[in-house]
Design an enzyme around this catalytic site. Structure first.
Site, PDB file in Angstrom:
ATOM      1  N   ARG A 170      17.253   0.865  -1.276  1.00 32.96           N
ATOM      2  CA  ARG A 170      15.969   0.738  -1.957  1.00 32.96           C
ATOM      3  C   ARG A 170      16.184   0.572  -3.459  1.00 32.96           C
ATOM      4  O   ARG A 170      16.991   1.295  -4.062  1.00 32.96           O
ATOM      5  CB  ARG A 170      15.108   1.990  -1.727  1.00 32.96           C
ATOM      6  CG  ARG A 170      14.723   2.220  -0.288  1.00 32.96           C
ATOM      7  CD  ARG A 170      13.662   1.228   0.179  1.00 32.96           C
ATOM      8  NE  ARG A 170      13.320   1.410   1.579  1.00 32.96           N
ATOM      9  CZ  ARG A 170      13.802   0.665   2.575  1.00 32.96           C
ATOM     10  NH1 ARG A 170      14.642  -0.304   2.340  1.00 32.96           N
ATOM     11  NH2 ARG A 170      13.436   0.901   3.808  1.00 32.96           N
ATOM     12  N   PRO A 212       0.813  -1.213   0.000  1.00 36.24           N
ATOM     13  CA  PRO A 212       0.000   0.000   0.000  1.00 36.24           C
ATOM     14  C   PRO A 212       0.847   1.263   0.000  1.00 36.24           C
ATOM     15  O   PRO A 212       1.681   1.464   0.876  1.00 36.24           O
ATOM     16  CB  PRO A 212      -0.818  -0.116   1.290  1.00 36.24           C
ATOM     17  CG  PRO A 212      -0.146  -1.153   2.106  1.00 36.24           C
ATOM     18  CD  PRO A 212       0.687  -1.990   1.219  1.00 36.24           C
ATOM     19  N   HIS A 271      -3.700 -14.981   8.517  1.00 33.39           N
ATOM     20  CA  HIS A 271      -3.105 -13.663   8.722  1.00 33.39           C
ATOM     21  C   HIS A 271      -4.131 -12.621   9.160  1.00 33.39           C
ATOM     22  O   HIS A 271      -3.856 -11.431   9.145  1.00 33.39           O
ATOM     23  CB  HIS A 271      -2.391 -13.196   7.450  1.00 33.39           C
ATOM     24  CG  HIS A 271      -1.340 -14.163   6.984  1.00 33.39           C
ATOM     25  ND1 HIS A 271      -0.250 -14.509   7.757  1.00 33.39           N
ATOM     26  CD2 HIS A 271      -1.218 -14.872   5.846  1.00 33.39           C
ATOM     27  CE1 HIS A 271       0.490 -15.394   7.105  1.00 33.39           C
ATOM     28  NE2 HIS A 271      -0.073 -15.631   5.944  1.00 33.39           N
ATOM     29  N   LYS A 293      20.588  21.435   1.058  1.00 32.55           N
ATOM     30  CA  LYS A 293      20.933  20.035   1.348  1.00 32.55           C
ATOM     31  C   LYS A 293      21.870  19.469   0.286  1.00 32.55           C
ATOM     32  O   LYS A 293      21.934  19.946  -0.837  1.00 32.55           O
ATOM     33  CB  LYS A 293      19.664  19.189   1.423  1.00 32.55           C
ATOM     34  CG  LYS A 293      18.695  19.629   2.503  1.00 32.55           C
ATOM     35  CD  LYS A 293      18.158  18.430   3.229  1.00 32.55           C
ATOM     36  CE  LYS A 293      16.996  18.755   4.134  1.00 32.55           C
ATOM     37  NZ  LYS A 293      17.398  19.106   5.491  1.00 32.55           N
ATOM     38  N   ARG A 302       2.967  -9.981   6.424  1.00 31.86           N
ATOM     39  CA  ARG A 302       4.331  -9.808   6.934  1.00 31.86           C
ATOM     40  C   ARG A 302       4.412  -9.146   8.308  1.00 31.86           C
ATOM     41  O   ARG A 302       5.487  -9.019   8.881  1.00 31.86           O
ATOM     42  CB  ARG A 302       5.170  -9.014   5.934  1.00 31.86           C
ATOM     43  CG  ARG A 302       5.374  -9.746   4.645  1.00 31.86           C
ATOM     44  CD  ARG A 302       6.796  -9.682   4.201  1.00 31.86           C
ATOM     45  NE  ARG A 302       7.124 -10.522   3.077  1.00 31.86           N
ATOM     46  CZ  ARG A 302       6.519 -10.616   1.911  1.00 31.86           C
ATOM     47  NH1 ARG A 302       5.426  -9.937   1.688  1.00 31.86           N
ATOM     48  NH2 ARG A 302       6.964 -11.382   0.959  1.00 31.86           N
TER      49      ARG A 302
END
Length: 288
Positions: free
Chosen positions: A278, A2, A105, A167, A124
């Site tokens: 990632r 999601p 689950h 930054k 999970r």
DNA sequence: TTCTTTGTTCCGGA
DNA sequence: GTCCGGAACAAAGA
């Protein structure tokens, strides 16, 4: 998993279905989610009415009477099923199948006072359900550090320049930074940078105004589009009772390692690399 | 067996 | 002191 649009669609769906209802009881099958569930959950929310439901970043807040808020996050695989007992006629019925899907689950079952049950299912167990005090929402440790919502007016050119220009981060990392902008996950950041034709490794310092405008424009555009599609996919499903809120998206770059760039004018190849642990996908030709 | 996923925390280096 | 990126962690399935 999601992402923000799915969470928004789940929130809207719950809003339509459970506002003004009360909890009859709560059954906890597994209390070990991301955080251990408060053992008094049942005691705390039984007979309390649901007043409103909000979303902040990828968190859903269910506000009850008596200053009680259920703060929940779906993690990677969390889902809410709303099951109407009256619609289960037989073991072969659609609603029965839905309510028994991945049953092992089904960690938490909220019984509502209209014979429906709201099931929290999470393969999970990276999601969580917490009870907090409504008046302390702004001080909550999950919420207080969050930057503006990407769809809000606060996320604009001026904000970007003020907050990011000093930054040293690269583009991918700044958009993933929840204190900079809240709720963009890995998939959408990949998609936004592809739409903007910008390289994920590009330093913020090297952006010009046009680049920043593109990022902001495409961020809002793709999120809005996905929310609309998610809403309609649920509608087409003909109910929201069994819909898990995760709808199939058409991603233009995410997961397309070694495939051709999806832009008509570009014949580049999409490459996968890892940025801050990632998966990162980008076209080596059009994302400069 | 290894890889994948998110949000958070910790740690070392700049 | 602060910023940054990488590693680790939780769980389960492919």
């Amino acid at each position: 998993m999601p992402e923000l649009p799915e969470v928004e669609v789940v929130k809207k769906s719950l809003k339509n279905k459970i506002i003004d209802l009360s909890f009859r009881k709560v059954l906890i099958n597994t209390n070990k989610l991301r955080y251990t569930i408060n053992k008094d959950l049942n005691k705390i929310i039984t007979n309390k009415k649901i007043l409103s439901i909000d979303r902040r970043s990828k968190y859903i807040l269910i506000n009850l009477e008596k200053n009680i808020t259920i703060l929940t996050h779906l993690g990677m695989t969390g889902k809410f099923f709303l099951v109407d007992k009256k619609k289960i006629h037989s073991k072969t019925s659609f609603y029965y199948k839905i309510s028994n899907r991945d049953k092992k689950h089904n960690h938490v079952i909220f019984f509502l006072n209209n014979d429906t049950k709201l099931i929290y299912n999470d393969i999970r167990k990276f999601g969580f359900i917490k009870i907090i005090s409504t008046k302390d929402i702004s001080k909550n440790k999950h919420l207080e550090t969050l930057g503006p919502e990407p769809l809000s007016k606060k996320f604009n050119l001026g904000y970007f320049e003020k907050k990011a220009s000093n930054k040293k981060k690269n583009l991918k990392n700044i958009l993933m930074d929840q204190s900079f902008v809240a709720g963009l996950g890995n998939i959408y950041v990949n998609e936004i940078l592809h739409l903007s034709s910008l390289n994920p490794y590009k330093s913020i310092k090297k952006l010009d105004i046009k680049d920043v405008k593109k990022i902001i424009y495409f961020t809002k555009k793709i999120l809005k589009k996905s929310i609309l599609e998610g809403g309609s996919s649920i509608k087409n499903f003909n109910n929201s009772d069994g819909k898990d809120g995760v709808f199939q998206q058409q991603f233009k770059v995410y997961g397309r390692n070694n495939k051709k760039c999806t832009k008509n004018y570009c014949k580049g190849i999409i490459k996968k690399s890892i940025i801050s642990n990632r998966s990162t996908f980008y076209c080596i030709r059009c994302q400069k």
